[in-house]
Motif scaffolding. Structure first.
Motif, PDB file in Angstrom:
ATOM      1  N   ALA A 139      19.781  80.533  13.392  1.00  0.00           N
ATOM      2  CA  ALA A 139      20.727  79.858  14.278  1.00  0.00           C
ATOM      3  C   ALA A 139      20.047  79.368  15.561  1.00  0.00           C
ATOM      4  O   ALA A 139      20.360  78.286  16.046  1.00  0.00           O
ATOM      5  CB  ALA A 139      21.875  80.801  14.623  1.00  0.00           C
ATOM      6  N   THR A 140      19.096  80.145  16.084  1.00  0.00           N
ATOM      7  CA  THR A 140      18.464  79.776  17.345  1.00  0.00           C
ATOM      8  C   THR A 140      17.192  78.965  17.153  1.00  0.00           C
ATOM      9  O   THR A 140      16.648  78.449  18.124  1.00  0.00           O
ATOM     10  CB  THR A 140      18.117  81.042  18.156  1.00  0.00           C
ATOM     11  OG1 THR A 140      17.232  81.851  17.384  1.00  0.00           O
ATOM     12  CG2 THR A 140      19.355  81.812  18.515  1.00  0.00           C
ATOM     13  N   GLY A 150      12.019  82.349   6.713  1.00  0.00           N
ATOM     14  CA  GLY A 150      13.236  83.039   7.146  1.00  0.00           C
ATOM     15  C   GLY A 150      14.459  82.529   6.409  1.00  0.00           C
ATOM     16  O   GLY A 150      15.347  83.301   6.044  1.00  0.00           O
ATOM     17  N   LEU A 151      14.499  81.236   6.164  1.00  0.00           N
ATOM     18  CA  LEU A 151      15.613  80.646   5.409  1.00  0.00           C
ATOM     19  C   LEU A 151      15.646  81.176   3.981  1.00  0.00           C
ATOM     20  O   LEU A 151      16.708  81.515   3.455  1.00  0.00           O
ATOM     21  CB  LEU A 151      15.481  79.123   5.419  1.00  0.00           C
ATOM     22  CG  LEU A 151      16.562  78.327   4.713  1.00  0.00           C
ATOM     23  CD1 LEU A 151      17.901  78.532   5.394  1.00  0.00           C
ATOM     24  CD2 LEU A 151      16.205  76.852   4.685  1.00  0.00           C
ATOM     25  N   LEU A 152      14.480  81.275   3.349  1.00  0.00           N
ATOM     26  CA  LEU A 152      14.415  81.796   1.984  1.00  0.00           C
ATOM     27  C   LEU A 152      14.814  83.272   1.933  1.00  0.00           C
ATOM     28  O   LEU A 152      15.538  83.696   1.018  1.00  0.00           O
ATOM     29  CB  LEU A 152      13.015  81.596   1.407  1.00  0.00           C
ATOM     30  CG  LEU A 152      12.625  80.148   1.126  1.00  0.00           C
ATOM     31  CD1 LEU A 152      11.181  80.076   0.674  1.00  0.00           C
ATOM     32  CD2 LEU A 152      13.533  79.545   0.073  1.00  0.00           C
ATOM     33  N   ILE A 153      14.357  84.053   2.894  1.00  0.00           N
ATOM     34  CA  ILE A 153      14.732  85.474   2.918  1.00  0.00           C
ATOM     35  C   ILE A 153      16.225  85.635   3.131  1.00  0.00           C
ATOM     36  O   ILE A 153      16.880  86.437   2.463  1.00  0.00           O
ATOM     37  CB  ILE A 153      13.916  86.212   4.007  1.00  0.00           C
ATOM     38  CG1 ILE A 153      12.446  86.277   3.588  1.00  0.00           C
ATOM     39  CG2 ILE A 153      14.470  87.595   4.254  1.00  0.00           C
ATOM     40  CD1 ILE A 153      11.531  86.781   4.656  1.00  0.00           C
ATOM     41  N   THR A 158       6.900  76.502   8.553  1.00  0.00           N
ATOM     42  CA  THR A 158       6.706  77.430   7.434  1.00  0.00           C
ATOM     43  C   THR A 158       7.369  78.775   7.710  1.00  0.00           C
ATOM     44  O   THR A 158       7.972  79.373   6.814  1.00  0.00           O
ATOM     45  CB  THR A 158       5.204  77.633   7.155  1.00  0.00           C
ATOM     46  OG1 THR A 158       4.558  78.041   8.363  1.00  0.00           O
ATOM     47  CG2 THR A 158       4.582  76.362   6.637  1.00  0.00           C
ATOM     48  N   VAL A 159       7.302  79.248   8.947  1.00  0.00           N
ATOM     49  CA  VAL A 159       7.943  80.525   9.288  1.00  0.00           C
ATOM     50  C   VAL A 159       9.466  80.361   9.237  1.00  0.00           C
ATOM     51  O   VAL A 159      10.182  81.250   8.760  1.00  0.00           O
ATOM     52  CB  VAL A 159       7.473  81.008  10.681  1.00  0.00           C
ATOM     53  CG1 VAL A 159       8.219  82.257  11.107  1.00  0.00           C
ATOM     54  CG2 VAL A 159       5.979  81.258  10.670  1.00  0.00           C
ATOM     55  N   TYR A 160       9.962  79.224   9.708  1.00  0.00           N
ATOM     56  CA  TYR A 160      11.401  78.968   9.650  1.00  0.00           C
ATOM     57  C   TYR A 160      11.876  78.902   8.202  1.00  0.00           C
ATOM     58  O   TYR A 160      12.901  79.476   7.848  1.00  0.00           O
ATOM     59  CB  TYR A 160      11.728  77.657  10.375  1.00  0.00           C
ATOM     60  CG  TYR A 160      13.205  77.362  10.448  1.00  0.00           C
ATOM     61  CD1 TYR A 160      14.003  77.975  11.396  1.00  0.00           C
ATOM     62  CD2 TYR A 160      13.801  76.477   9.559  1.00  0.00           C
ATOM     63  CE1 TYR A 160      15.346  77.717  11.471  1.00  0.00           C
ATOM     64  CE2 TYR A 160      15.154  76.215   9.622  1.00  0.00           C
ATOM     65  CZ  TYR A 160      15.922  76.836  10.579  1.00  0.00           C
ATOM     66  OH  TYR A 160      17.263  76.584  10.632  1.00  0.00           O
ATOM     67  N   ARG A 161      11.103  78.215   7.357  1.00  0.00           N
ATOM     68  CA  ARG A 161      11.465  78.108   5.933  1.00  0.00           C
ATOM     69  C   ARG A 161      11.420  79.477   5.269  1.00  0.00           C
ATOM     70  O   ARG A 161      12.277  79.794   4.442  1.00  0.00           O
ATOM     71  CB  ARG A 161      10.524  77.150   5.223  1.00  0.00           C
ATOM     72  CG  ARG A 161      10.923  76.886   3.789  1.00  0.00           C
ATOM     73  CD  ARG A 161      10.079  75.779   3.180  1.00  0.00           C
ATOM     74  NE  ARG A 161      10.534  75.448   1.853  1.00  0.00           N
ATOM     75  CZ  ARG A 161      10.083  76.048   0.744  1.00  0.00           C
ATOM     76  NH1 ARG A 161       9.167  76.981   0.829  1.00  0.00           N
ATOM     77  NH2 ARG A 161      10.555  75.703  -0.428  1.00  0.00           N
TER      78      ARG A 161
END
Length: 101
Positions: free
Chosen positions: A76-77, A89-92, A84-87
């Motif tokens: 959200a933030t 987190g999205l996958l997890i 890659t780190v955001y993706r």
């Protein structure tokens, strides 16, 4: 108590004021133009001709999934600096949501 009268209307009551506003809205020539424009354009413009239940179900499913993903603070933030780190987190988050079903 404040005086709510409009100086242009004189000492009209609130009911008279509402009636005046509604009368002006009903006599608005733009509304007639909009209706004529929708009829002229047909399916290319204006409101959709019919309600597609299947498309609505799919759109609703996607919106609800996105709202569940927004509950994750990192997503959200957008705290992560790299894509890659955001993706990741999205996958997890997606795996956790999928396994919770």
């Amino acid at each position: 108590m404040r005086d709510l009268r409009d100086p242009n209307l004189g000492s009209a009551s609130m009911d008279d004021l509402i009636d005046t506003v509604l009368r002006q809205l009903r006599s608005d020539p733009r509304a007639d133009d909009q209706i004529a424009n929708r009829k002229r354009r047909g399916q290319q413009g204006g409101r959709p001709p019919a309600f597609d239940r299947d498309a609505y179900k799919l759109r609703n499913t996607v919106e609800r999934c996105i709202n569940c993903l927004k509950q994750w603070r990192g997503l959200a933030t957008r705290y992560e600096k790299t894509a890659t780190v955001y993706r990741a987190g999205l996958l997890i988050a997606g795996i956790f949501l999928w396994s919770a079903r």
